[in-house]
Each structure stands twice: as structure tokens, then as C-alpha cells.
Design an enzyme around this catalytic site. Structure first.
Site, PDB file in Angstrom:
ATOM      1  N   GLY A  73       0.808  -1.214   0.000  1.00 36.97           N
ATOM      2  CA  GLY A  73       0.000   0.000   0.000  1.00 36.97           C
ATOM      3  C   GLY A  73       0.845   1.271   0.000  1.00 36.97           C
ATOM      4  O   GLY A  73       0.539   2.234  -0.714  1.00 36.97           O
ATOM      5  N   THR A  74       1.919   1.266   0.774  1.00 38.98           N
ATOM      6  CA  THR A  74       2.758   2.469   0.873  1.00 38.98           C
ATOM      7  C   THR A  74       3.316   2.833  -0.493  1.00 38.98           C
ATOM      8  O   THR A  74       3.279   4.002  -0.905  1.00 38.98           O
ATOM      9  CB  THR A  74       3.914   2.209   1.867  1.00 38.98           C
ATOM     10  N   ASN A 146      -7.987   3.997   8.738  1.00 37.57           N
ATOM     11  CA  ASN A 146      -7.391   2.835   9.400  1.00 37.57           C
ATOM     12  C   ASN A 146      -7.474   2.884  10.928  1.00 37.57           C
ATOM     13  O   ASN A 146      -7.283   1.884  11.584  1.00 37.57           O
ATOM     14  CB  ASN A 146      -5.928   2.673   8.969  1.00 37.57           C
ATOM     15  N   GLN A 185      -8.023  -0.175   3.740  1.00 38.15           N
ATOM     16  CA  GLN A 185      -8.878  -0.706   4.808  1.00 38.15           C
ATOM     17  C   GLN A 185     -10.280  -1.062   4.302  1.00 38.15           C
ATOM     18  O   GLN A 185     -11.075  -1.658   5.029  1.00 38.15           O
ATOM     19  CB  GLN A 185      -8.983   0.302   5.959  1.00 38.15           C
ATOM     20  N   ALA A 206      -2.539  -6.397  -0.273  1.00 44.72           N
ATOM     21  CA  ALA A 206      -2.951  -7.786  -0.024  1.00 44.72           C
ATOM     22  C   ALA A 206      -2.877  -8.148   1.456  1.00 44.72           C
ATOM     23  O   ALA A 206      -3.633  -8.993   1.927  1.00 44.72           O
ATOM     24  CB  ALA A 206      -2.074  -8.729  -0.842  1.00 44.72           C
ATOM     25  N   THR A 243      11.396  -7.292 -11.265  1.00 47.68           N
ATOM     26  CA  THR A 243      10.786  -8.596 -11.553  1.00 47.68           C
ATOM     27  C   THR A 243       9.529  -8.760 -10.712  1.00 47.68           C
ATOM     28  O   THR A 243       9.550  -8.509  -9.505  1.00 47.68           O
ATOM     29  CB  THR A 243      11.790  -9.729 -11.235  1.00 47.68           C
ATOM     30  N   CYS A 331       1.419   1.149  12.006  1.00 47.85           N
ATOM     31  CA  CYS A 331       2.528   1.637  11.205  1.00 47.85           C
ATOM     32  C   CYS A 331       3.249   2.775  11.895  1.00 47.85           C
ATOM     33  O   CYS A 331       4.390   3.074  11.605  1.00 47.85           O
ATOM     34  CB  CYS A 331       2.009   2.095   9.856  1.00 47.85           C
TER      35      CYS A 331
HETATM   36  C1  LIG Z   1      -4.994   3.077   5.017  1.00 49.41           C
HETATM   37  C2  LIG Z   1      -3.637   2.482   4.814  1.00 49.41           C
HETATM   38  N1  LIG Z   1      -2.854   2.921   3.816  1.00 49.41           N
HETATM   39  C3  LIG Z   1      -1.642   2.418   3.590  1.00 49.41           C
HETATM   40  C4  LIG Z   1      -1.123   1.427   4.390  1.00 49.41           C
HETATM   41  C5  LIG Z   1       0.270   0.919   4.131  1.00 49.41           C
HETATM   42  O1  LIG Z   1       0.221  -0.295   3.479  1.00 49.41           O
HETATM   43  P1  LIG Z   1       1.488  -1.291   3.426  1.00 49.41           P
HETATM   44  O2  LIG Z   1       1.785  -1.658   4.846  1.00 49.41           O
HETATM   45  O3  LIG Z   1       1.015  -2.431   2.577  1.00 49.41           O
HETATM   46  O4  LIG Z   1       2.604  -0.556   2.789  1.00 49.41           O
HETATM   47  C6  LIG Z   1      -1.896   0.934   5.452  1.00 49.41           C
HETATM   48  C7  LIG Z   1      -1.340  -0.091   6.359  1.00 49.41           C
HETATM   49  O5  LIG Z   1      -1.499  -0.032   7.552  1.00 49.41           O
HETATM   50  C8  LIG Z   1      -3.188   1.476   5.670  1.00 49.41           C
HETATM   51  O6  LIG Z   1      -3.960   1.059   6.666  1.00 49.41           O
END
Ligand SMILES: Cc1ncc(COP(=O)(O)O)c(C=O)c1O
Length: 382
Positions: A73-74, A146, A185, A206, A243, A331
Site C-alpha cells: 500500500g505504501t 485505518n 482498509q 494484499a 521482476t 505503522c
Molecule cells: C490506510 C492504509 N494505507 C496504507 C497502508 C500501508 O500499506 P502497506 O503496509 O502495505 O505498505 C496501510 C497499512 O497499515 C493502511 O492502513
């Protein structure tokens, strides 16, 4: 999965579904080939990746070419924000005050405005509209939060942007205005159909949907001008070189199929558990205050403030009893700062430090909820 009975931290991580693991496993050994290679078995792997992309695209209501696989996600959020802002360096963007750091941090590198949320945890649409000017090129507002689980009015935001586009074309302003939403989320419980939502870009990962971590996708509507951030061999149509993480991608598509095809039943089940959780809290923790609206909220989220309590102490004591929940977003768990989300919905620092998040999931039932609330009420001196 009995040990997950008292696990209430699904918003930070979900266990990988056994069916997902099963489809992933052969890609670590039997089908280890690089999908860019020209051998026959490698071409088969490339086909499997293409099939996974089409399955993800199905839930996005998009073309497979509009799905970019990323390492989570990041990375997808960073690609959306920096990818647009580096294409349009003289422009500005708008983000909400309750975005994840994966949006806030890249946004802070550019000319950005922050739209506030009300005490319910919802974006203030009137204020939002006023922040848009002739140089606004990107809006990034999350689908569901989140920490407090509030669901943002993405369709209404998309309608406002449609109006702006019409005005711009009448006045000869050619600058596009894109809408990105972080749906990490939301993917377990909400509709991800991008044209129904009206978004130009959308992030999912995922690791929050019973799939592997470090795997995600950015939906990028055809025609969106995006500058790649990871340069190299040109995979993912040049938008994300490297890759392909084949096993993860295969698992991701399977996980998304599983959660989206069962989402209405699971949502109904969790809304019932959410009501049960609240009724237990009302009975056993009468001083608890619920954060954020219950009306526009994910079915798996309960967020409370326990006035006068230190959330980290509560967390540790619950953990000793095998009850896992969260004090902020996982996070930013290492950060000493109180949650920016709770501050944005009007809690002061003390309130923010007295708050706990419980997020439920596939293995949550009434028994675990009863145990958690009972344990909490025993820790807190009456
Ligand atoms: C709303 C939201 N965005 C982004 C992320 C980051 O995703 P990732 O940990 O897969 O990089 C999270 C993870 O906690 C999240 O809850």
C-alpha cells in the site's frame, strides 16, 4: 485458528488464508520462472500473472492494463502522489487530515493543503470544495480510515471534481484534476468498482485482505499522467520496474476474489458483532466514549477512549492475557506522537493517549468480544 479468538488487530495485519497460501506455493518452486523470460514455462508464468491482473481488474471494474502491481500500500500511495506531482510541479494537491502516513509523507514534499474532518471523522465537503483552486491537480482522500474506520464520501467528492472539470474546460484551464483514494482498509467490506466510485487512482494491498504482505496494486485510470518512481526494466508498463513478485501477485488475486465474493455476508456478520461489542462496552465500561461516527463506518472497527487511562499500559495488560488490540495505527506504533487522526477529530493529547482500537475479522466471534471487554473492565479500577 482458536488463538485468533482474542485477536483484535485485523486493521494492521490479517492471517494469510490457507487457500491463498495453497495457490501461491508452487510459484516459489515449480513455477519460479521470470515472467519476462522467453522460455515456454516462463511464458506460462507470464500468463498466470496476466490472469491475476484480470481478476483484480474485475473487482475494480477496470481494464487489466489499468492495474499496476506494487510492493504494498505504501508504494502504491507514493506512486499516486509523487507520480502525479512530479508531472505537474507547479500544481498543488489536497489531502485529508486523517490520511495514512503513506499519503501524508509524500504529500508533504509538494505544495499541499489539508482538509479537516468533523468530529465524526468525516471530510468536511464544504471546506474541501473551497480549497480547490485553478492549480489543484490531485486530491487524495482515503476510502476508509485505518484508525476509526470512518467511510469517506468518495462518490460525492468525485461529483465535486466533475463540476470542477467542467468549469475548467469552459474557462480554458487544461490542468487535469485527479482523484486518488487509499482503499487499503476498505477492500474487505466495500465496493471497489472504480467507475461507480468515480476515482482515477485507487490503492489496495494484499496484507489487509488475508493475502501476503508487501504486495498491493494501484488502479490507474487510462489517460492519467503518472511519472514512475521505481525505474529499471520497465515492468508494469514502465510504472513499477522490477521482476514481478509472482507468488504474491497470484495470492493477492485469490485473496481479493475470496473477500470480495463473500463481502456482503461477512459485512452483515461483522455489523452484528460490532453492535454486540458496543453493547458489552456500554454494560461493562460505562465511562468509555466511542470515537467517530457509527453511521458511516467499517463493520469491523470499534474505537474508544477510556478517560484517565494510559492506552499503552492497557494494551500491555491485555496482551499479557492474549488479547491483542492497538493504541494507534500499527505503522506509527514506534512514534511517540499521539495519533494525528484522533487529534483531527477533536481529541486532546490526553484523550488520544487514552484510546484503544479494536478491529475484528474472519475469526472474531461473540466469545472473544466478551472476554476482551471483561478483561478490560477488570484492569480498569472501578
Ligand atoms: C490506510 C492504509 N494505507 C496504507 C497502508 C500501508 O500499506 P502497506 O503496509 O502495505 O505498505 C496501510 C497499512 O497499515 C493502511 O492502513
Amino acid at each position: 485458528m482458536n488463538k485468533l479468538k482474542t485477536y483484535f488487530d485485523y486493521a494492521s495485519a490479517t492471517p494469510v488464508d490457507e487457500r491463498v497460501l495453497e495457490v501461491m506455493t508452487p510459484y516459489f518452486s515449480q513455477y519460479f520462472y521470470n515472467p519476462s523470460s522467453l522460455s515456454l514455462p516462463a511464458k506460462q508464468v507470464a500468463k498466470d500473472v496476466a490472469d491475476a491482473r484480470a481478476r483484480v481488474a474485475h473487482w475494480f471494474g477496470s481494464r487489466p492494463t489499468e492495474v499496476v502491481f506494487t510492493a504494498g500500500g505504501t508504494e502504491a500511495d507514493n506512486l499516486a502522489i509523487s507520480g502525479v506531482m512530479r508531472q505537474f510541479p507547479d500544481s498543488n494537491l489536497i489531502v485529508s487530515a486523517i490520511e495514512h502516513e503513506a499519503v501524508l509523507r509524500p504529500a508533504a514534499q509538494y505544495d499541499h493543503r489539508i482538509v479537516s474532518v468533523n468530529k465524526d471523522g468525516l471530510v468536511d465537503l464544504a471546506k474541501f470544495e473551497k480549497l480547490i483552486d485553478g492549480k489543484t491537480v490531485l486530491i487524495s482522500i482515503m476510502y476508509a480510515n485505518n484508525e476509526v474506520g470512518t467511510i469517506q464520501p468518495i462518490r460525492q467528492i468525485a461529483k465535486i471534481l466533475q463540476k470542477v472539470r467542467t468549469e475548467r474546460s469552459k474557462s480554458g484551464n487544461n490542468l487535469p484534476i485527479y482523484l486518488h483514494t487509499d482503499a487499503c482498509q476498505a477492500a474487505n467490506y466495500l465496493d471497489l468498482h472504480t467507475s461507480r466510485l468515480g476515482v482515477d487512482m485507487m490503492t489496495i494491498n494484499a496484507g489487509k485482505i488475508y493475502g501476503p504482505k508487501q504486495c498491493g496494486a494501484l488502479y490507474v485510470k487510462a489517460g492519467t499522467r503518472l511519472q514512475p518512481q521505481v525505474l529499471g526494466g520497465g515492468q508494469e508498463k514502465g510504472l513499477r520496474s522490477g521482476t514481478e513478485s509472482v507468488a504474491n501477485i497470484i495470492g493477492f488475486a485469490e485473496a481479493l476474489d475470496l473477500v470480495q465474493s463473500s463481502r456482503s455476508d461477512e459485512t452483515a456478520r461483522l455489523y452484528e458483532l460490532q453492535s454486540f461489542f458496543l453493547s458489552q462496552i456500554n454494560q461493562k465500561l460505562p465511562n468509555a466514549l466511542v470515537n467517530g461516527t457509527m453511521k458511516y463506518r467499517l463493520p469491523n472497527n470499534i474505537h474508544i477512549t477510556l478517560p484517565g487511562q494510559d492506552n499503552e499500559r492497557l494494551l500491555m495488560e491485555l496482551d499479557e492475557q492474549g488479547i491483542m488490540c492497538a493504541a494507534g495505527s500499527a505503522c506509527s506504533a514506534s512514534s511517540a506522537e499521539p495519533s494525528h487522526v484522533l487529534r483531527a477529530i477533536g481529541l486532546n493529547e490526553t484523550g488520544a493517549r487514552s484510546s484503544l482500537r479494536f478491529t475484528m475479522g474472519r475469526y472474531t466471534g461473540k466469545e472473544g468480544i466478551t472476554l476482551a471487554v471483561k478483561a478490560l473492565s477488570e484492569i480498569i479500577p472501578g
